[in-house]
Design a protein around this motif. Structure first.
Motif, PDB file in Angstrom:
ATOM      1  N   GLY A  86     -26.734 -16.209  -5.339  1.00 31.73           N
ATOM      2  CA  GLY A  86     -27.713 -16.011  -4.272  1.00 31.73           C
ATOM      3  C   GLY A  86     -28.328 -14.637  -4.332  1.00 31.73           C
ATOM      4  N   ARG A  87     -29.272 -14.443  -3.466  1.00 34.44           N
ATOM      5  CA  ARG A  87     -29.932 -13.164  -3.404  1.00 34.44           C
ATOM      6  C   ARG A  87     -29.017 -12.161  -2.718  1.00 34.44           C
ATOM      7  NH1 ARG A  87     -34.800 -14.582  -1.140  1.00 34.44           N
ATOM      8  NH2 ARG A  87     -35.708 -14.716  -3.206  1.00 34.44           N
ATOM      9  N   ARG A  88     -28.982 -10.936  -3.222  1.00 32.60           N
ATOM     10  CA  ARG A  88     -28.202  -9.906  -2.555  1.00 32.60           C
ATOM     11  C   ARG A  88     -29.152  -8.994  -1.801  1.00 32.60           C
ATOM     12  NH1 ARG A  88     -23.626  -9.233  -7.346  1.00 32.60           N
ATOM     13  NH2 ARG A  88     -22.691 -11.253  -6.854  1.00 32.60           N
ATOM     14  N   GLY A 112     -29.089 -14.158   0.679  1.00 36.94           N
ATOM     15  CA  GLY A 112     -30.264 -15.012   0.674  1.00 36.94           C
ATOM     16  C   GLY A 112     -30.634 -15.499   2.048  1.00 36.94           C
ATOM     17  N   ARG A 171     -31.014  -8.415 -10.620  1.00 37.13           N
ATOM     18  CA  ARG A 171     -30.172  -9.564 -10.967  1.00 37.13           C
ATOM     19  C   ARG A 171     -31.051 -10.791 -11.119  1.00 37.13           C
ATOM     20  NH1 ARG A 171     -27.653 -11.202  -6.854  1.00 37.13           N
ATOM     21  NH2 ARG A 171     -25.955 -12.331  -7.824  1.00 37.13           N
ATOM     22  N   PHE A 201     -33.270 -17.556  -6.609  1.00 38.31           N
ATOM     23  CA  PHE A 201     -32.098 -17.231  -5.806  1.00 38.31           C
ATOM     24  C   PHE A 201     -31.974 -18.106  -4.564  1.00 38.31           C
ATOM     25  CE2 PHE A 201     -31.935 -12.814  -7.700  1.00 38.31           C
ATOM     26  CZ  PHE A 201     -30.724 -13.036  -8.331  1.00 38.31           C
TER      27      PHE A 201
END
Lengths: 690, 253
Positions: free
Chosen positions: A367-369, A667, B3, B56
């Protein structure tokens, strides 16, 4: 006819109000039972807007537990916005439930869960719309019992005149016990009327009935004594504590709203209580001891909850989730289980601890951090010792370095302003910490584009905490310190653009302070504010400080007391506090001793890992800390036990959502509709913002 | 060193399914966002094998076509789902309908073929109940409206308050048999920008004839599709049904 649906009369009004969907009910997993076959009927209220109230875990738990009883019916009601309130009045329609759209007055009980004191005026709106007299003493046989619960109810004295009874503590068993008593009393033909019913409830130690206790005052305005006026009720009503959370895996089928709400996710409470001992934290004091759900129950609740709701996000709730003894295994296990299922996981990450970053990494594998939140709470080392928040500046730097190095792009730091003994210098040190964090982030990430948000809430002293005696900082002092800090950050070229600064003015906190530590005389202030139009005091566009200030002048000053008297005045050890006769299990002498330790800057360790420090809760309440590790596993998925528990007899409210940080959600999307305009809990409650 | 999501890209789309669904009863108060959220949760509960976007924050690939406004009921809303695993449309319809709340009802499902769904829809047929309005009053107002060439109304849109013509979009406006306490208006309206909604038509009736219902009207969309010369609408899923039947021998709703 009692219990009939009012929807046909309500429907034509709905196109005329904002977001009508919030009033139609029909949520996934909601329940409408037949009216006539129910022996006991509960209306459960969250006294705030639907979008805030719907996700409340406490209300959902009680709703489900009550509806599982074959002869009990429970429906929900929320505060209506002023646009619908006006239309209801114009068309002669009452406060209604969203499930069956029935009049609230038709129910046996109106249970109201208060997470915050700023919901008190909304209680009055609901009572008035329902056609229930505001004053408990004027209610008759046809009126429901009005029962308050939730964290704010640990000092219900300001609303003592408006409620018939109060449940202290965990609500699961309490609502069943209350139901039993009402069922028996109704079956016997309602002998002795309301007074007899309330006496039975109080006698069984289920509730606190304010009318059974008299308060006398001294000439200087302080309380002389609180004395019980019946011999068949407890001298000190005490809180309920649920033991064995694994036997109570609620909610099993959480509500899935049709309307947008502030928390769009599956919430699973992984433990209740906290003994970190932060001295400002009422939740941590009144929910002791720590009781964990084990890893298997957590795993089963997540699985069943996702199946029942279709949510794609899971939040693991508690007051400090990284403290669960099996949290590492839970995090890895859930991340493994849902790796390919587009399910995101979140954890309130408020502790300054590198382990927390590890957990957050696990939860955001793919997921997005975006952001991680840490809550040092106090700007200076000295102040953090006063509040017992054991975090060093070097811990913080190490932790945020780890976070930035692992790809987290933003760190949010949460502080309070107006803490006991605080000076300008303590607050200015927040800027120093922010500078350290930005530097650490630039070092760890290798680039300059690092963001840090500093979010600051005003401290409000709360009952049943070591800070219950302190003088609250005036809003002028709070506002001046925040301005000083802001100006300092802005003047610092190195960090000015990297640091976001979020705070609110100190005035709502003063009113929260009045309502939190007020006594019965504050009831007249609440009623006056409400009569003058006070609604939704937790929302900046509705809150009026001037209205509260003038109501205080009108109602309190003739008694020789004032808004300042209740808020900025420091109490001495012997003063009778409005809530002293209510037993949260905490030993008053221990609270006072801890307050003195705070002034000396002496820290206190968590009793989960060090010897008991005699706060009094376990021996008084007959409870014990219940923690693992249990050695059990997350998998395989087992079904959550069906049916209802055998035990019947204790409140509360898991005020689940506070303390969780939406931005820590990998996220995740922050906030729901209109949440931006609501005074964020940061501004009005101690603890991390929701 | 940003990332990037690890692992392989998401599975490709192997099938697109078009659904017709209804928004009924109290669920007419759902906004389009509410409908979309409720659908996504229903799709997960029903375990429909959706295809997802990459990145993501993968999202299920759902294409919406012109949603009925908040407060309006509809018998004819359309959506297209992209699937990662083929599924029998009838099964998908049954599973999803069971997982959605009563009032959001899936009434048709076909495998998408040929042209895009949006290209097959350029008009809507509405019926609007007008409680509190007597039939002759409505009949007179409609006649007056149709006599005009341009009727400007104003409404708040997402781009702020806009003023636009209602009249040009109206293909048909008829007062259907009602009674003294509730008139019924039938409309066929072309899809324009900004969209002319039933409430805009009612505003226009107010402008030209002073019609101001005391009770909020209840609009229901009955049909969407391509406008034929005779004023009827062509079923936008009909080509898929025909193609699917002929090319793949599939049975579908």
């Amino acid at each position: 006819m009692s219990g009939q649906s009012l929807f046909a009369r309500l429907e034509p009004l709905l196109p005329r109000v904002r977001r009508p969907v919030q009033y139609v009910g029909g949520e996934g997993n909601s329940i409408v039972k037949p009216w006539d076959t129910a022996a006991v009927r509960w209306a459960l209220m969250y006294p705030d807007a639907y979008e805030v109230g719907l996700p409340n875990q406490g209300l959902q738990i009680l709703y489900e537990i009550l509806n599982e009883q074959p002869d009990v019916l429970a429906e929900r009601t929320y505060s209506v916005w002023p646009d619908l309130e006006a239309l209801l009045r114009e068309h002669g329609l009452p406060q209604f439930t969203v499930d069956g759209h029935r009049s609230v007055r038709d129910f046996d009980v109106l249970g109201v869960s208060f997470s915050t004191e700023l919901g008190y005026t909304n209680l009055l709106t609901a009572l008035d719309l329902a056609g229930i007299p505001l004053q408990a003493e004027r209610r008759g046989e046809a009126d429901p019992l009005v029962v308050a619960g939730g964290h704010a109810a640990f000092n219900p004295e300001p609303i003592a005149g408006f409620v018939d009874a109060v449940v202290l503590g965990d609500g699961e068993q309490a609502v069943l016990g209350i139901t039993d008593v009402i069922r028996g009393w109704k079956a016997a033909g309602a002998p002795g009327g309301r007074t007899e019913l309330l006496a039975r409830l109080a006698h069984r130690r289920l509730v606190y009935v304010p009318a059974f206790y008299d308060v006398t005052y001294r000439s200087d305005g302080r309380i002389q004594a609180v004395t019980v006026n019946r011999d068949d009720v407890p001298l000190r009503p005490s809180k309920h504590t649920l033991s064995d959370l694994d036997a109570w895996p609620y909610p099993k089928a959480p509500l899935v709203p049709l309307a947008e709400t502030v928390h769009e996710r599956l919430s699973v409470e992984i433990f209740r209580g906290c003994t970190r001992g932060c001295r400002f934290c009422q939740a941590g004091m009144i929910t002791r001891p720590v009781r964990e759900r084990n890893i298997s129950t957590v795993g089963a609740m997540v699985d069943a909850g996702l199946r029942a709701t279709g949510f794609n996000e899971v939040g693991l709730l508690s007051l400090s989730s990284a403290d669960h003894t099996e949290i590492g295994e839970i995090a890895t296990g859930l991340a493994d289980r849902y790796e390919n299922e587009k399910i995101s996981l979140s954890l309130p990450s408020t502790r300054v601890d590198a382990f927390n970053v590890t957990l957050a990494n696990e939860f955001s594998r793919n997921g997005r951090r975006s952001g991680l939140t840490f809550a040092p709470e106090g700007g200076s080392e000295r102040l953090r010792k006063v509040i017992n928040k054991m975090v060093g500046a070097e811990d913080l730097v190490r932790t945020v370095s780890t976070a930035y190095a692992h790809g987290w792009r933003q760190v949010k730091l949460y502080f309070m302003c107006g803490l006991p003994t605080e000076t300008d210098q303590d607050v200015l040190e927040i800027a120093d910490l922010a500078r350290e964090v930005i530097r650490a982030g630039r070092r760890a990430s290798g680039h300059r584009d690092i963001r840090c948000t500093v979010s600051i809430g005003g401290f409000v002293p709360k009952p049943h905490t070591p800070f219950q005696w302190v003088g609250q900082a005036s809003h002028e002092v709070t506002d001046a310190r925040l301005k000083l800090l802001r100006d300092t950050v802005r003047a610092d070229k190195e960090i000015a653009r990297a640091v976001g600064f979020r705070y609110h003015d100190g005035r709502p906190g003063i009113i929260e302070g009045l309502l939190a530590r007020g006594d019965r005389r504050v009831g007249a202030v609440i009623e006056r504010v409400w009569r003058e139009g006070g609604r939704f005091d937790g929302w900046s566009e509705h809150f009026s400080f001037e209205r509260w200030e003038s109501a205080c002048a009108a109602e309190l000053e003739p008694l020789g007391i004032s808004l300042d008297w209740f808020t900025t005045r420091e109490r001495d050890e012997r003063e009778v506090l409005a809530w002293d006769h209510l037993d949260a299990g905490l030993d008053r002498d221990w609270l006072w001793a801890d307050w003195q330790e705070a002034l000396r800057g002496t820290e206190l360790d968590d009793c989960r890992w060090t010897p008991c420090y005699d706060c009094g809760v376990c021996p008084t309440m007959g409870t014990d800390t219940q923690i693992g590790p249990t050695g059990r596993s997350l998998l395989p998925v087992v079904s959550v036990s069906a049916g209802s528990p055998v035990v019947t007899a204790a409140s509360v409210s898991v005020d689940g959502v506070d303390g969780i940080d939406a931005e820590a959600v990998p996220g995740g999307v922050e906030d729901g509709p209109a949440a931006g305009s609501r005074l964020r809990p940061a501004a009005v409650s101690n603890g991390t913002p929701a | 060193m940003a990332r990037r999501p690890e692992g392989p890209p998401p599975p490709p789309v192997v099938q697109r399914v078009r659904l017709r669904f209804a928004k009924r009863g109290r669920l007419r108060f759902l906004s389009h966002r509410d409908v979309a959220r409720t659908f996504e949760r229903g799709l997960r509960r029903a375990a429909v094998p959706m295809a997802y976007s990459a990145g993501f924050s993968p999202h299920p690939r759902i294409s919406w076509v012109g949603a009925a406004p908040t407060g309006a009921a509809s018998e004819a809303e359309y959506v297209e789902l992209a699937l990662a695993v083929e599924m029998e449309p009838a099964q998908l319809q049954a599973d999803l309908d069971a997982a959605l709340p009563p009032g959001l009802d899936v009434v048709g499902a076909v495998v998408a073929e040929g042209t895009g769904l949006a290209e097959r829809i350029d008009a809507s047929r509405w019926v609007v109940r007008l409680p509190g309005v007597a039939e002759p009053e409505l009949r007179g107002a409609v006649t007056e409206l149709l006599r005009q060439e341009v009727v400007q109304v104003e409404r708040a849109t997402k781009d702020g308050r806009r003023r636009f013509d209602v009249r040009a979009a109206i293909v048909l406006a008829v007062c259907r048999a009602g009674n003294d306490t509730c008139a019924i208006l039938e409309l066929v309206v072309r899809h324009t920008t900004p969209a002319v909604r039933p409430d805009d038509v009612l505003t226009a009736l107010g402008v030209v004839a002073g019609l101001r219902p005391s009770v909020p009207p209840e609009p229901t969309r009955l049909e969407q599709g391509r406008l034929r010369d005779d004023g009827t609408l062509a079923d936008p899923l009909a080509p898929d049904r025909n193609d699917a039947g002929r090319l793949a021998g599939r049975s579908s709703a």
